[in-house]
Design a protein around this motif. Structure first.
Motif, short mmCIF file in Angstrom:
data_model
loop_
_atom_site.label_atom_id
_atom_site.label_comp_id
_atom_site.label_asym_id
_atom_site.label_seq_id
_atom_site.Cartn_x
_atom_site.Cartn_y
_atom_site.Cartn_z
N UNK A 248 0.84 -1.20 0.00
CA UNK A 248 0.00 0.00 0.00
C UNK A 248 0.87 1.25 0.00
N UNK A 249 1.94 1.21 0.80
CA UNK A 249 2.86 2.35 0.86
C UNK A 249 3.44 2.65 -0.52
N UNK A 250 3.89 1.59 -1.21
CA UNK A 250 4.49 1.80 -2.53
C UNK A 250 3.43 2.33 -3.50
N UNK A 251 2.22 1.75 -3.43
CA UNK A 251 1.20 2.16 -4.42
C UNK A 251 0.68 3.56 -4.14
N UNK A 252 0.36 3.85 -2.88
CA UNK A 252 -0.28 5.14 -2.57
C UNK A 252 0.73 6.26 -2.49
N UNK A 253 1.81 6.04 -1.73
CA UNK A 253 2.76 7.14 -1.58
C UNK A 253 3.68 7.28 -2.78
N UNK A 254 4.39 6.19 -3.12
CA UNK A 254 5.34 6.29 -4.24
C UNK A 254 4.57 6.50 -5.53
N UNK A 255 3.40 5.83 -5.67
CA UNK A 255 2.68 5.93 -6.92
C UNK A 255 1.84 7.18 -7.02
N UNK A 256 1.01 7.45 -6.01
CA UNK A 256 -0.01 8.49 -6.17
C UNK A 256 0.41 9.82 -5.57
N UNK A 257 0.80 9.82 -4.28
CA UNK A 257 1.04 11.10 -3.62
C UNK A 257 2.21 11.84 -4.25
N UNK A 258 3.28 11.09 -4.61
CA UNK A 258 4.43 11.80 -5.19
C UNK A 258 4.09 12.35 -6.57
N UNK A 259 3.27 11.60 -7.34
CA UNK A 259 2.85 12.14 -8.64
C UNK A 259 2.06 13.43 -8.44
N UNK A 260 1.17 13.40 -7.43
CA UNK A 260 0.36 14.59 -7.12
C UNK A 260 1.27 15.77 -6.78
N UNK A 261 2.29 15.50 -5.94
CA UNK A 261 3.18 16.58 -5.52
C UNK A 261 3.97 17.11 -6.71
N UNK A 262 4.45 16.19 -7.58
CA UNK A 262 5.24 16.64 -8.73
C UNK A 262 4.37 17.45 -9.68
N UNK A 263 3.09 17.03 -9.84
CA UNK A 263 2.18 17.82 -10.67
C UNK A 263 1.99 19.20 -10.08
N UNK A 264 1.81 19.28 -8.76
CA UNK A 264 1.60 20.59 -8.14
C UNK A 264 2.83 21.46 -8.32
N UNK A 265 4.03 20.86 -8.24
CA UNK A 265 5.25 21.64 -8.43
C UNK A 265 5.30 22.18 -9.86
N UNK A 266 4.90 21.32 -10.82
CA UNK A 266 4.97 21.76 -12.21
C UNK A 266 3.90 22.78 -12.52
N UNK A 267 2.74 22.71 -11.85
CA UNK A 267 1.66 23.67 -12.12
C UNK A 267 1.93 25.02 -11.48
N UNK A 268 2.58 25.00 -10.31
CA UNK A 268 2.99 26.28 -9.74
C UNK A 268 4.38 26.58 -10.27
N UNK A 269 4.90 27.73 -9.90
CA UNK A 269 6.18 28.08 -10.49
C UNK A 269 7.34 27.59 -9.65
N UNK A 270 7.02 26.76 -8.64
CA UNK A 270 8.04 26.35 -7.69
C UNK A 270 9.33 25.86 -8.31
N UNK A 271 9.23 25.15 -9.45
CA UNK A 271 10.43 24.51 -9.98
C UNK A 271 11.36 25.52 -10.62
N UNK A 272 10.79 26.40 -11.46
CA UNK A 272 11.70 27.28 -12.20
C UNK A 272 11.57 28.73 -11.75
N UNK A 273 10.91 28.95 -10.61
CA UNK A 273 10.71 30.31 -10.14
C UNK A 273 12.02 31.00 -9.81
N UNK A 274 11.89 32.28 -9.54
CA UNK A 274 13.10 33.04 -9.25
C UNK A 274 13.73 32.52 -7.95
#
Lengths: 166, 102
Positions: free
Chosen positions: A56-82
């Motif tokens: 469950x840990x691998x599926x939910x956290x590694x699979x789902x939550x991290x994808x969610x977080x990476x999407x949020x980083x890409x949607x906000x300017x966090x990655x390439x911001x000043x």
């Protein structure tokens, strides 16, 4: 003995990766270190013989939550911001407080608390079947509440994040 | 056999690392990641106590599953909030989201 070495390796890996999550200045790298931390925690679950929870840990956290977080980083300017500092002004004091908390907790766990000398019994053979039966038997109400909570969170997340102004 | 306290020590250290991150990072997404670390530490404790005290009773595992569910819901809503804030305020830094500050 072998188990202890494996345990120390896995937990050191987990803790180092977790430390990189909170200390790395680049948000995207933090997210990747977070994936490694989740994998390390899954390893700890395997050592605890909680096989289902490890999956469950691998599926939910590694699979789902991290994808969610990476999407949020890409949607906000966090990655390439000043480039601003990634930690706020009180970081020094927070570090001091965390250190004190760590010392307090370690003192409590190792010195103050007398853990009963438990010899862990074996995990029953059909543990996963028992878990499934408990989830729809004894613990059916928390199970249903959790599913309603997930539904509410899903609808709420869509309402919050959709494009149209409310 | 690994002593119970070793798991508790690892969980405590993981929790403290998450605590540090949650209070010291500027970026709201980084704060959410730190909170996930803290919730993972809690789950390690649940499973350690389950394994060492009542391995024949599945209550500890059920509790960990419920905690994972709540953590997933928290992550989904939290990140949706971050995206909504980013859309209206054009920043995800919690220092700059200060509308309620007098």
């Amino acid at each position: 003995m072998v188990m202890r070495v494996v345990f120390v390796v896995v937990s050191l890996f987990t803790l180092v990766m977790a430390f990189m999550v909170v200390s790395h200045p680049t948000l995207f790298s933090s997210a990747l270190y977070l994936v490694a931390t989740f994998l390390g925690v899954a390893g700890l679950y395997v050592l605890l013989e909680a096989d289902f929870l490890a999956v469950v840990q691998v599926m939910i956290y590694v699979g789902a939550v991290s994808i969610l977080i990476i999407f949020a980083i890409m949607l906000s300017r966090g990655m390439m911001g000043k480039r601003t500092s990634s930690h706020n002004r009180q970081a020094k004091w927070v570090a001091l407080a965390s250190l004190l908390l760590a010392i307090l907790l370690l003192y409590f766990i190792t010195v103050l608390m007398r853990w009963p000398a438990v010899q862990a019994g074996p995990v029953p053979a059909g543990a996963i079947q028992m878990l499934g039966q408990d989830l729809v038997g004894r613990y059916v109400v928390p199970f249903e509440v959790a599913s309603v909570l997930l539904l509410v969170a899903l609808v709420g997340a869509i309402v919050l994040a959709r494009e149209r102004e409310i | 056999m690994i002593p119970l306290s070793w798991y508790l020590i690892v969980a405590a250290l993981l929790f403290v690392i998450g605590f540090y991150g949650a209070l010291s990072r500027r970026n709201a997404i980084a704060i959410l990641m730190s909170i996930e670390l803290m919730l993972n530490a809690v789950n390690i404790n649940f499973l350690a106590f389950w394994r060492y005290l009542t391995p024949e009773d599945m209550a500890g595992q059920v509790f960990a599953i419920i905690a994972i569910t709540v953590a997933a819901a928290e992550a989904a809503v939290g990140l949706a909030l971050v995206i909504a804030i980013y859309r209206s305020r054009d920043t995800v830094s919690v220092d700059e989201v200060d509308l309620l500050k007098g």
